[in-house]
Design an enzyme around this catalytic site. Structure first.
Site, PDB file in Angstrom:
ATOM      1  CD  GLU A  87     -35.789  52.740 -64.728  1.00 33.72           C
ATOM      2  OE1 GLU A  87     -34.654  53.250 -64.873  1.00 33.72           O
ATOM      3  OE2 GLU A  87     -36.343  52.606 -63.632  1.00 33.72           O
ATOM      4  CG  HIS A 101     -36.136  47.391 -64.139  1.00 30.47           C
ATOM      5  ND1 HIS A 101     -35.546  47.204 -62.913  1.00 30.47           N
ATOM      6  CD2 HIS A 101     -36.942  48.477 -64.006  1.00 30.47           C
ATOM      7  CE1 HIS A 101     -35.958  48.153 -62.082  1.00 30.47           C
ATOM      8  NE2 HIS A 101     -36.818  48.922 -62.715  1.00 30.47           N
ATOM      9  CG  HIS A 129     -40.329  48.136 -59.332  1.00 30.43           C
ATOM     10  ND1 HIS A 129     -40.993  49.341 -59.410  1.00 30.43           N
ATOM     11  CD2 HIS A 129     -39.137  48.333 -59.962  1.00 30.43           C
ATOM     12  CE1 HIS A 129     -40.250  50.229 -60.055  1.00 30.43           C
ATOM     13  NE2 HIS A 129     -39.117  49.627 -60.398  1.00 30.43           N
ATOM     14  CE1 TYR A 154     -29.494  23.906 -57.252  1.00 27.62           C
ATOM     15  CE2 TYR A 154     -30.217  23.272 -55.054  1.00 27.62           C
ATOM     16  CZ  TYR A 154     -30.387  23.247 -56.426  1.00 27.62           C
ATOM     17  OH  TYR A 154     -31.446  22.582 -56.975  1.00 27.62           O
ATOM     18  CG  HIS A 162     -34.998  51.095 -58.938  1.00 27.63           C
ATOM     19  ND1 HIS A 162     -34.304  51.909 -59.821  1.00 27.63           N
ATOM     20  CD2 HIS A 162     -36.115  50.725 -59.597  1.00 27.63           C
ATOM     21  CE1 HIS A 162     -34.999  52.025 -60.954  1.00 27.63           C
ATOM     22  NE2 HIS A 162     -36.090  51.302 -60.843  1.00 27.63           N
ATOM     23  CE1 TYR A 171     -30.399  22.074 -62.570  1.00 24.96           C
ATOM     24  CE2 TYR A 171     -31.199  23.555 -64.272  1.00 24.96           C
ATOM     25  CZ  TYR A 171     -31.411  22.834 -63.098  1.00 24.96           C
ATOM     26  OH  TYR A 171     -32.627  22.885 -62.489  1.00 24.96           O
TER      27      TYR A 171
END
Length: 225
Positions: free
Chosen positions: A80, A99, A101, A120, A162, A215
């Site tokens: 990737e 990345h 799955h 939110y 994916h 925050y």
């Protein structure tokens, strides 16, 4: 905005490995299917192709250039690597690309559904939804183009048929975003059982985005939102 690259040290490399192991331990990924990269001064550090996370060592991380193809001599980078490279070029403010799955994210991805503003915390990903990137073959230029276009102003996305990808100012922030994204995917899927979720309006989300500016801990650049 450009964020300084991470230092290419044993500690940084170990942090990438630790994040990979953590996402498997937290059921955010399976086997060797995920990958992580960090922008460093000499290019991009990325996990090698097909190596079990428990077998990784800091010196096994692969350095690829920010432009052009990796060296064909030496360890092979994750398959990737092209979209990681594309995202690092498109988002110089986000030094980490993660990345994986995750199960619930992957369910939505194969259904080709984005996540609307059902909660939110969607705002943690830079917009009023978590977008879906159009399908393209892994490792392809089309996937790179699709990812870069969608993630220009977002911190996370689903990838059709994916999985999911998130960006982070730090390794820890990227891992936090991945876990939060999987929680949102689960919430959205479950909320459609026996009814329909109420989606926050654009006005309500605008209030959230303003609130998110303050925050987290004071003077902490690594706060979660």
């Amino acid at each position: 905005m450009t964020t300084a690259p991470l230092p290419d040290t044993a500690a940084t490399r170990q942090a990438l490995i630790d994040a990979c192991r953590a996402m498997n331990a937290r059921h955010l990924n399976q086997g060797t299917s995920g990958n992580i990269s960090a922008r460093v001064a000499d290019g991009v550090l990325i996990t090698p192709s097909g190596v079990a996370y428990d077998a990784l060592a800091p010196d096994m991380m692969v350095t690829i250039p920010l432009e052009g193809s990796p060296d064909e001599i030496g360890p092979k980078p994750s398959s990737e690597w092209p979209f990681h490279q594309a995202l690092h070029k498109a988002r110089p403010d986000m030094p980490v690309v993660l990345h994986a799955h995750p199960p619930y994210c992957s369910v939505l991805a194969v259904q080709r559904r984005a996540i609307p503003a059902c909660h939110y915390m969607i705002a943690a990903f830079g917009g009023d939804d978590v977008p879906l990137v159009d399908y393209a073959l892994f490792g392809s230029q089309a996937l790179c183009d699709n990812m870069a276009a969608v993630m220009t102003e977002r911190h996370g996305c689903l990838m059709a048929n994916h999985g999911a990808t998130v960006l982070g100012e730090t390794v820890e922030k990227a891992l936090w975003r991945l876990e939060e994204l999987e929680s949102l995917a689960r919430t959205y899927l479950f909320s459609t059982i026996g009814g329909a979720p109420h989606i926050l309006t654009a006005e309500e989300m605008a209030e959230v985005h303003v609130a998110f500016r303050s925050y987290g801990p004071r003077s902490d650049n690594n706060s979660v939102a």
